[in-house]
Design an enzyme around this catalytic site. Structure first.
Site, PDB file in Angstrom:
ATOM      1  N   PHE A   1       4.931   6.672  14.583  1.00 26.84           N
ATOM      2  CA  PHE A   1       5.730   6.243  13.443  1.00 26.84           C
ATOM      3  C   PHE A   1       4.921   5.346  12.518  1.00 26.84           C
ATOM      4  CE2 PHE A   1       8.933   6.986  16.730  1.00 26.84           C
ATOM      5  CZ  PHE A   1       9.943   7.637  16.036  1.00 26.84           C
ATOM      6  N   ASP A   2       5.041   5.585  11.225  1.00 23.68           N
ATOM      7  CA  ASP A   2       4.682   4.561  10.258  1.00 23.68           C
ATOM      8  C   ASP A   2       5.815   3.528  10.298  1.00 23.68           C
ATOM      9  OD1 ASP A   2       3.417   3.311   7.980  1.00 23.68           O
ATOM     10  OD2 ASP A   2       5.039   4.158   6.791  1.00 23.68           O
ATOM     11  N   LYS A   3       5.532   2.295   9.916  1.00 24.94           N
ATOM     12  CA  LYS A   3       6.565   1.257   9.982  1.00 24.94           C
ATOM     13  C   LYS A   3       7.388   1.176   8.701  1.00 24.94           C
ATOM     14  CE  LYS A   3       5.723  -3.123   9.267  1.00 24.94           C
ATOM     15  NZ  LYS A   3       6.760  -3.489   8.252  1.00 24.94           N
TER      16      LYS A   3
ATOM     17  N   ILE B   1       5.463  10.683  11.867  1.00 34.89           N
ATOM     18  CA  ILE B   1       6.557  10.487  10.927  1.00 34.89           C
ATOM     19  C   ILE B   1       6.166   9.375   9.964  1.00 34.89           C
ATOM     20  CG2 ILE B   1       8.984   9.896  10.659  1.00 34.89           C
ATOM     21  CD1 ILE B   1       9.509  10.992  13.384  1.00 34.89           C
TER      22      ILE B   1
ATOM     23  N   ASP C   1       6.125   8.101   5.370  1.00 36.72           N
ATOM     24  CA  ASP C   1       6.740   8.264   4.049  1.00 36.72           C
ATOM     25  C   ASP C   1       5.770   8.054   2.896  1.00 36.72           C
ATOM     26  OD1 ASP C   1       6.729   5.373   4.716  1.00 36.72           O
ATOM     27  OD2 ASP C   1       7.646   5.198   2.741  1.00 36.72           O
TER      28      ASP C   1
END
Length: 625
Positions: free
Chosen positions: A320-322, A514, A516
């Site tokens: 995961f990106d944060k 994942i 954005d």
């Protein structure tokens, strides 16, 4: 000959999906009319109307088979289909030939629909590359093309402009939006001696910088190369029917030849070729994938790569990106602390008024978080890289960082503890009233409400969550501890995320990423499966991903993982059923109990059952959640 075949192959591939659908409809109608005409004889034609299906649906299959054999000696399922078509036509079983051709083209269309690819991301990333730069020479400024900048040149960057090359600030102070490189939601204050990267955006003060990395060595160009190359080694799923095609062709031809030799009945040999056609086998995978994609769409996922769900079922690590993924990506005031006679509410109000005219994201966040209408300050001054100075209710209010306070002669008592907040990854805004420290505001990026429950369910599916973020270690640890994530890598540049995912893959783990941000694009490509936040995510991140989460509701991620595993179970059931049906039909064909037309109908029935079983995925949902 080979050049001719290559040209023909290009012509076949230029056709669109709409044309394929029209041809299939025409072929299907011709088969229905052929079947009715056999009984009612209402079409006095000199040929069987099933020839429409043979020509429209069968000829492209035969051409593909010939091209594959001649140009690449590539034996696929269409070779066996072509043999069955030609053999059926030779013994005048036109309906059987047309039906086989129709079913196979239907399977091919479904596969084409599931493997459509979009590749606009790299073009959009290229557009981020600055086109011009302001070079300072002998005290004068001139504008040149960005690619003409050399190492050592002094450049000027104005507010709102994109940094053209990598370099070091030599004069001036500013705040830089580094989201393109690190994904951090907050701008970073920069001053003399600090490094700046190409592609990042100067938000406030003008500054001068010395170029250190230019052209292909600059950060934005490295990013483009990473995106272009990251998925070069991503394995492509090959249909089971094509993988086994060579053996199927050999077995089919041997069985047909031996049956003809021992029985002397060519009709049995042709029937074997017809029933050996892997119709249901070809439909087994694409129909399940299409149904699963339909299910995923209902839960907010846009599946952009046909085999993405097939790859997702094998994933053992999810990175995961944060910022913007596990958090909302927008700072909010999480605490107000007063260290003077002012109440916390009064301190908050004064700060919100002072920041009313600020264009800085932190200032805007304070005004928004206050949530009440505030007046415009009597006077307002933005101090780039430090904060703001305003006149409010007859008082002088300073709001900003430690440097602003020290430069303004404001003493910071040792008793004022801000370290505990910065250790958690929060940003502290000090506030002074009439040159005396009045308190401070704490701004934090808040965790998505559904994030912790999502992580728990993902773990229950046997997938290990990993946090890969460009934020500082303290911020990463704070978020990870709230969510129960134990594996963390902070302060990641795009290449760091890329290399970490590569390490996992070398260790034998299939990885899902994942994210954005634009900085996540290389990692989204490199991962076995990339999922982008479609709402707040950048266009480039979405274009680099296999799947887009349209509404950013990450609580649906466990369903997607469970759905992918269920889809694979459905595919295995479909394959087992289709192969069992094939061998049963072959046995009946060898003994003469099954003719070509009935054999084609049996295959048709098998294909329908496969489609029905796959369709059950449309409304599937894991019951235990």
């Amino acid at each position: 000959m080979k050049k001719l075949m290559n040209k023909l192959e290009e012509l076949l591939e230029t056709g669109g999906t709409k044309k394929d659908i029209v041809l299939l409809i025409a072929g299907g109608v011709s088969l229905v009319l052929s079947l009715l005409n056999r009984r009612l004889h209402f079409l006095p034609l000199p040929f069987d109307i099933a020839w429409v299906a043979i020509v429209l649906c069968g000829v492209p299959i035969i051409l593909e088979a010939i091209i594959g054999l001649v140009t690449r000696f590539d034996i696929k399922a269409d070779v066996l289909v072509s043999l069955a078509l030609i053999a059926s036509v030779l013994i005048r079983e036109d309906f059987a030939a047309g039906e086989v051709a129709f079913i196979m083209q239907l399977g091919a269309l479904l596969e084409d629909l599931t493997v459509a690819r979009a590749r606009a991301g790299i073009e959009k990333l290229v557009h981020l590359t600055p086109q011009t730069a302001r070079i300072i020479e002998n005290g004068s400024e001139r504008t040149v093309k960005a690619e003409e900048v050399k190492v050592g040149d002094i450049l000027r960057v104005l507010p709102g402009e994109t940094v053209p090359v990598d370099g070091v600030i030599v004069t001036g102070q500013t705040s830089i939006n580094q989201a393109v490189m690190t994904g951090e939601s907050l701008p970073v204050d920069k001053t003399v001696g600090d490094e700046v990267s190409s592609g990042t955006v100067n938000q406030f003060g003008a500054f001068e910088m010395q170029a250190t990395k230019v052209g292909e060595n600059s950060s934005i160009q490295r990013m483009i190369r990473l995106v272009q190359s990251a998925d070069a080694d991503k394995a492509k799923i090959v249909g089971l029917a094509d993988r086994w095609a060579t053996w199927i062709v050999v077995i089919a031809l041997s069985s047909a030849a031996l049956t003809w030799i021992f029985t002397g009945e060519i009709i049995r040999a042709v029937t074997i070729l017809v029933v050996f056609c892997p119709c249901a086998l070809v439909l087994a995978t694409p129909t399940a994938i299409m149904a699963a994609i339909g299910n995923a769409t209902k839960h907010g996922f846009l599946v952009r790569e046909g085999d993405a769900l097939e790859r997702l079922a094998k994933v053992s690590k999810i990175t995961f990106d944060k910022t913007g993924t596990l958090t909302y990506g927008t700072p909010e005031v999480s605490a107000v602390k007063s260290c003077s006679v002012l109440s916390e509410n009064d301190l908050y109000r004064l700060t919100a008024i002072a920041e009313k005219l600020s264009e800085h994201p932190l200032g805007k966040a304070i005004v928004k978080s206050y949530g009440k209408p505030v007046n415009v300050p009597d006077e307002f001054h933005l101090i780039a890289g430090e904060g703001v100075k305003a006149r409010v209710d007859g008082k002088t209010v300073l709001a900003g960082n430690v440097k602003l306070m020290l430069d303004s002669g404001v003493e910071i008592p040792e008793a004022v503890d801000t370290q505990s907040y910065t250790d958690q990854g929060s940003t502290v805004i000090l506030v002074a009233v009439d040159d005396v420290l009045a308190g401070f505001l704490v701004l934090s990026d808040t965790v998505r409400e559904e994030a912790r429950g999502m992580i728990v369910k993902v773990k229950a599916l046997g997938v290990t969550p990993v946090l890969l973020t460009g934020d500082h270690v303290s911020a990463a640890n704070a978020i990870a501890s709230q969510l129960g994530i134990t594996e963390i890598k902070a302060e990641c540049l795009p290449e760091d995320k890329l290399s970490r995912i590569g390490e996992y893959q070398q260790e034998g783990s299939d990885v899902c990423m994942i994210g954005d941000g634009i900085n996540d694009a290389p990692a989204l490509k490199k991962a076995n499966v990339g999922i982008a936040m479609g709402g707040i995510g950048s266009d480039i991140a979405v274009d680099s991903a296999d799947i887009a989460l349209v509404d950013d509701e990450i609580k649906a991620l466990p369903h997607l993982f469970a759905l992918s595993k269920r889809m694979m179970t459905t595919i295995k059931v479909n394959l087992t059923f289709s192969m069992t049906l094939n061998f049963l039909a072959i046995t009946l064909a060898i003994t003469g109990l099954l003719g070509p037309v009935i054999g084609a109908l049996v295959h048709n029935a098998g294909s329908v059952l496969v489609i029905i079983n796959s369709a059950l995925l449309l409304k599937w949902r894991k019951k235990s959640w």
